[in-house]
Design a protein around this motif. Structure first.
Motif, PDB file in Angstrom:
ATOM      1  N   MET A   1     110.094  27.468 127.496  1.00  0.00           N
ATOM      2  CA  MET A   1     110.156  27.035 128.882  1.00  0.00           C
ATOM      3  C   MET A   1     111.596  27.144 129.398  1.00  0.00           C
ATOM      4  O   MET A   1     112.524  26.707 128.737  1.00  0.00           O
ATOM      5  N   ARG A   2     111.754  27.748 130.567  1.00  0.00           N
ATOM      6  CA  ARG A   2     113.074  27.894 131.174  1.00  0.00           C
ATOM      7  C   ARG A   2     113.612  26.549 131.627  1.00  0.00           C
ATOM      8  O   ARG A   2     112.886  25.755 132.213  1.00  0.00           O
ATOM      9  N   PRO A   3     114.910  26.303 131.394  1.00  0.00           N
ATOM     10  CA  PRO A   3     115.478  25.045 131.873  1.00  0.00           C
ATOM     11  C   PRO A   3     115.621  25.048 133.397  1.00  0.00           C
ATOM     12  O   PRO A   3     115.704  26.103 134.028  1.00  0.00           O
ATOM     13  N   GLU A   4     115.632  23.848 133.974  1.00  0.00           N
ATOM     14  CA  GLU A   4     115.874  23.676 135.403  1.00  0.00           C
ATOM     15  C   GLU A   4     117.381  23.512 135.583  1.00  0.00           C
ATOM     16  O   GLU A   4     117.964  22.562 135.058  1.00  0.00           O
TER      17      GLU A   4
ATOM     18  N   PRO B   1     119.759  21.625 127.487  1.00  0.00           N
ATOM     19  CA  PRO B   1     118.682  20.657 127.749  1.00  0.00           C
ATOM     20  C   PRO B   1     117.668  21.236 128.738  1.00  0.00           C
ATOM     21  O   PRO B   1     117.890  22.295 129.326  1.00  0.00           O
ATOM     22  N   LYS B   2     116.558  20.530 128.936  1.00  0.00           N
ATOM     23  CA  LYS B   2     115.493  21.024 129.816  1.00  0.00           C
ATOM     24  C   LYS B   2     115.903  21.069 131.285  1.00  0.00           C
ATOM     25  O   LYS B   2     115.373  21.853 132.054  1.00  0.00           O
ATOM     26  N   ALA B   3     116.822  20.211 131.658  1.00  0.00           N
ATOM     27  CA  ALA B   3     117.373  20.205 133.015  1.00  0.00           C
ATOM     28  C   ALA B   3     118.843  19.814 132.894  1.00  0.00           C
ATOM     29  O   ALA B   3     119.187  18.910 132.140  1.00  0.00           O
TER      30      ALA B   3
END
Length: 170
Positions: A1-4, A117-119
């Protein structure tokens, strides 16, 4: 999943660097750009805000940014803050995104060894002086692009593209 990703452009002087960063950000799906300090910015009416600058300056600066952004300045949401501190305070109150500085520093992590991190917010600083110690102290981490040649650093727009790609695609 691409980070925001939120991209922060603080005290970047060149309209061409700003335009190139907008174009790269659009191509890599950056969520938004935060512009602070003396970084030149496109016409604020694009984001439905009144622009306090004289109309001829708005036109000139927006054209210069457009030269390298090629329309991406109208596609990537952006916000402008007079100072980086205003955004940092807002971030602490609202979302508290981890802030990752892209800078050469004694405690920096080599970019290939960093797991994003994810965002997060990626902070880019001045072309010559980089990110101040005061702002580095407010960052969660500092990442550095390894250098293999004789030069000491990359152009900020080039470094931005390299860092974003690595953080997104690993």
């Amino acid at each position: 999943m691409r980070p925001e990703i939120t991209l922060i452009l603080h005290n970047i002087r060149s309209t061409h660097n700003v335009g190139a960063i907008f174009r790269t950000a659009e191509g890599l799906g950056v969520k938004r750009i935060v512009i602070s300090g003396y970084t030149p910015f496109p016409d604020l009416t694009i984001i439905n805000q009144p622009d306090p600058r004289l109309p001829h300056l708005v036109e000139k600066i927006t054209k210069q940014i457009h030269k390298t952004a090629l329309g991406a300045e109208q596609m990537v949401p952006f916000m402008r803050y007079e100072t980086l501190e205003y955004w940092l305070e807002e971030n602490e109150r609202t979302g508290n995104l981890p802030i990752i500085a892209l800078e050469q520093a004694p405690d920096s992590i080599s970019l290939p060894d960093f797991t994003a991190p994810k965002a997060f917010a990626l902070l880019l600083g001045e072309e010559v002086d980089g990110i101040s110690a005061e702002h580095l102290a407010r960052c969660t981490a500092t990442v550095e692009i390894p250098m293999f040649g004789n030069k000491e650093s990359f152009n900020v727009s080039v470094a931005c593209g390299m860092a974003l790609y690595q953080m997104i695609c690993g």
